[in-house]
Enzyme design. Structure first.
Site, PDB file in Angstrom:
ATOM      1  N   GLY A  78      -1.298  34.451  28.894  1.00 41.50           N
ATOM      2  CA  GLY A  78      -0.434  33.738  29.831  1.00 41.50           C
ATOM      3  C   GLY A  78      -1.159  33.353  31.101  1.00 41.50           C
TER       4      GLY A  78
ATOM      5  N   LEU B 141      -1.144  30.385  32.292  1.00 45.24           N
ATOM      6  CA  LEU B 141      -1.883  29.304  31.634  1.00 45.24           C
ATOM      7  C   LEU B 141      -2.421  28.283  32.638  1.00 45.24           C
ATOM      8  CD1 LEU B 141       0.459  28.692  28.555  1.00 45.24           C
ATOM      9  CD2 LEU B 141      -1.511  30.223  28.745  1.00 45.24           C
ATOM     10  N   HIS B 142      -3.624  27.801  32.354  1.00 44.52           N
ATOM     11  CA  HIS B 142      -4.243  26.743  33.156  1.00 44.52           C
ATOM     12  C   HIS B 142      -4.738  25.666  32.192  1.00 44.52           C
ATOM     13  CE1 HIS B 142      -7.886  28.657  31.766  1.00 44.52           C
ATOM     14  NE2 HIS B 142      -7.514  29.794  32.324  1.00 44.52           N
TER      15      HIS B 142
ATOM     16  N   HIS C 271      -6.538  26.636  28.965  1.00 45.45           N
ATOM     17  CA  HIS C 271      -5.706  27.032  27.819  1.00 45.45           C
ATOM     18  C   HIS C 271      -5.100  25.795  27.139  1.00 45.45           C
ATOM     19  CE1 HIS C 271      -5.148  30.845  30.298  1.00 45.45           C
ATOM     20  NE2 HIS C 271      -5.605  31.309  29.159  1.00 45.45           N
TER      21      HIS C 271
ATOM     22  N   SER D 249      -7.586  32.532  34.533  1.00 44.80           N
ATOM     23  CA  SER D 249      -6.343  33.010  35.160  1.00 44.80           C
ATOM     24  C   SER D 249      -6.678  33.869  36.376  1.00 44.80           C
ATOM     25  CB  SER D 249      -5.523  33.819  34.162  1.00 44.80           C
ATOM     26  OG  SER D 249      -5.278  33.030  33.025  1.00 44.80           O
TER      27      SER D 249
END
Ligand code: PAF
Length: 291
Positions: A30, A32-33, A36, A185
């Site tokens: 998770g 997320l950027h 991802h 992240s």
């Protein structure tokens, strides 16, 4: 709409339905950027249905690491996955992945030992365990991982071969911000001044790429130059090493005559950052004006 599953049985059934036409899978923790989301796009190139997972896996964090403060934003992540075109999301609770009484771990030996393996004891065992569980749930698919976590990718490739899992593991090139910093992240933790310090990492990688393309094949000299650049700006170095890009073992005789990886792990403030390039193979790291 992304279909969200909280249970192993629900997600397994959805993967089963998608498999005949082809399933792509992007496991994440998770926060997320764009890095991802690029993996989601890559997965889509391999399969008409794309599943992602979001699970902050407790077994891959050491006791003094950032499990408690690891960024979590399921709603925001869901929106991003929606825009990126993912179809399925598996977001289980810890008890769903580690059932009552659990006793099983997956351990990869040689390729997990050096680099991050020696600074984060148990980390790759945690990664190998959770990824094996995820693969056992999805079944046959194409799973896409970022090459920023180069050693993690090597560990996952190894376990997939060794355990005879029906997974096509794909490594995707590191996605960088405009200033050259690899997307992560953990970049969310950096203050503006820490972020400026962290730019020593892509600068060191770019310099190594340049000297390598000018003919330098001395592994120790390349690593030492990178170390000096990073030492000046970051707070603590775990490692700066040039290793064999396949085995992750030291370069024999110090002379690079096989695929070689420059790998860096260092701390900026409380944030641990990693990055790497395969010399002569990866695209030149593009630096912003501040680097
Ligand atoms: O790279 C990550 O986000 C994690 O290590 C992974 C592969 C999802 C396992 O928890």
């Amino acid at each position: 709409m992304v279909q969200v599953f909280r249970t192993v049985s629900g997600f397994r059934a959805a993967c089963e339905n998608a498999r005949t036409a082809g399933l792509g899978f992007v496991p994440t923790m998770g926060a997320l950027h764009d890095g991802h989301l690029a993996l989601v796009t890559e997965a889509r190139r391999h399969a008409p249905t794309v599943a992602a997972s979001i699970f902050v896996n407790p077994t891959q964090f050491g006791v003094n690491e950032d499990l408690a403060r690891y960024p979590r934003d399921l709603e925001g992540d869901l929106e991003k996955l929606q825009k990126a075109g993912a179809d399925l999301l598996f977001a289980p609770a810890v008890e769903e992945m580690y059932p009552e009484g659990e006793q099983t771990r997956v351990s990869v030996s040689r390729v997990a030992a050096p680099l991050c393996g020696s600074f984060r004891p148990g980390h790759f065992e945690g990664v190998a365990t959770v990824v094996t569980k995820l693969f056992a749930i999805t079944g046959a698919c194409t799973a896409v991982f970022g090459r920023k976590d180069y050693q993690q990718l090597a560990v996952i490739k190894r376990l997939t071969i060794d355990l005879r899992l029906p997974i096509n593991v794909v490594g995707f090139p590191t996605v960088r911000d405009l200033d050259g910093l690899a997307k992560s992240s953990r970049n969310f933790y950096l203050s503006p001044s820490e972020r400026a310090q962290a730019l020593a990492i892509p600068a060191a990688l770019a310099e190594a790429q340049d000297t390598f393309s000018n003919g330098d094949r001395d592994a120790a000299a390349i690593a030492n130059r990178a170390r000096k650049r990073i030492e000046a700006l970051t707070d603590r170095i775990d490692y700066v090493e040039v290793v064999d890009a396949d085995s992750l073992e030291p370069v024999v005789g110090n002379k690079i005559d096989h695929r070689a990886l420059l790998a860096i792990a260092c701390h900026v403030g409380k944030t641990r950052l990693i990055d790497n390039v395969v010399l002569g193979e990866d695209a030149r790291v593009v630096l912003g004006e501040k680097a």
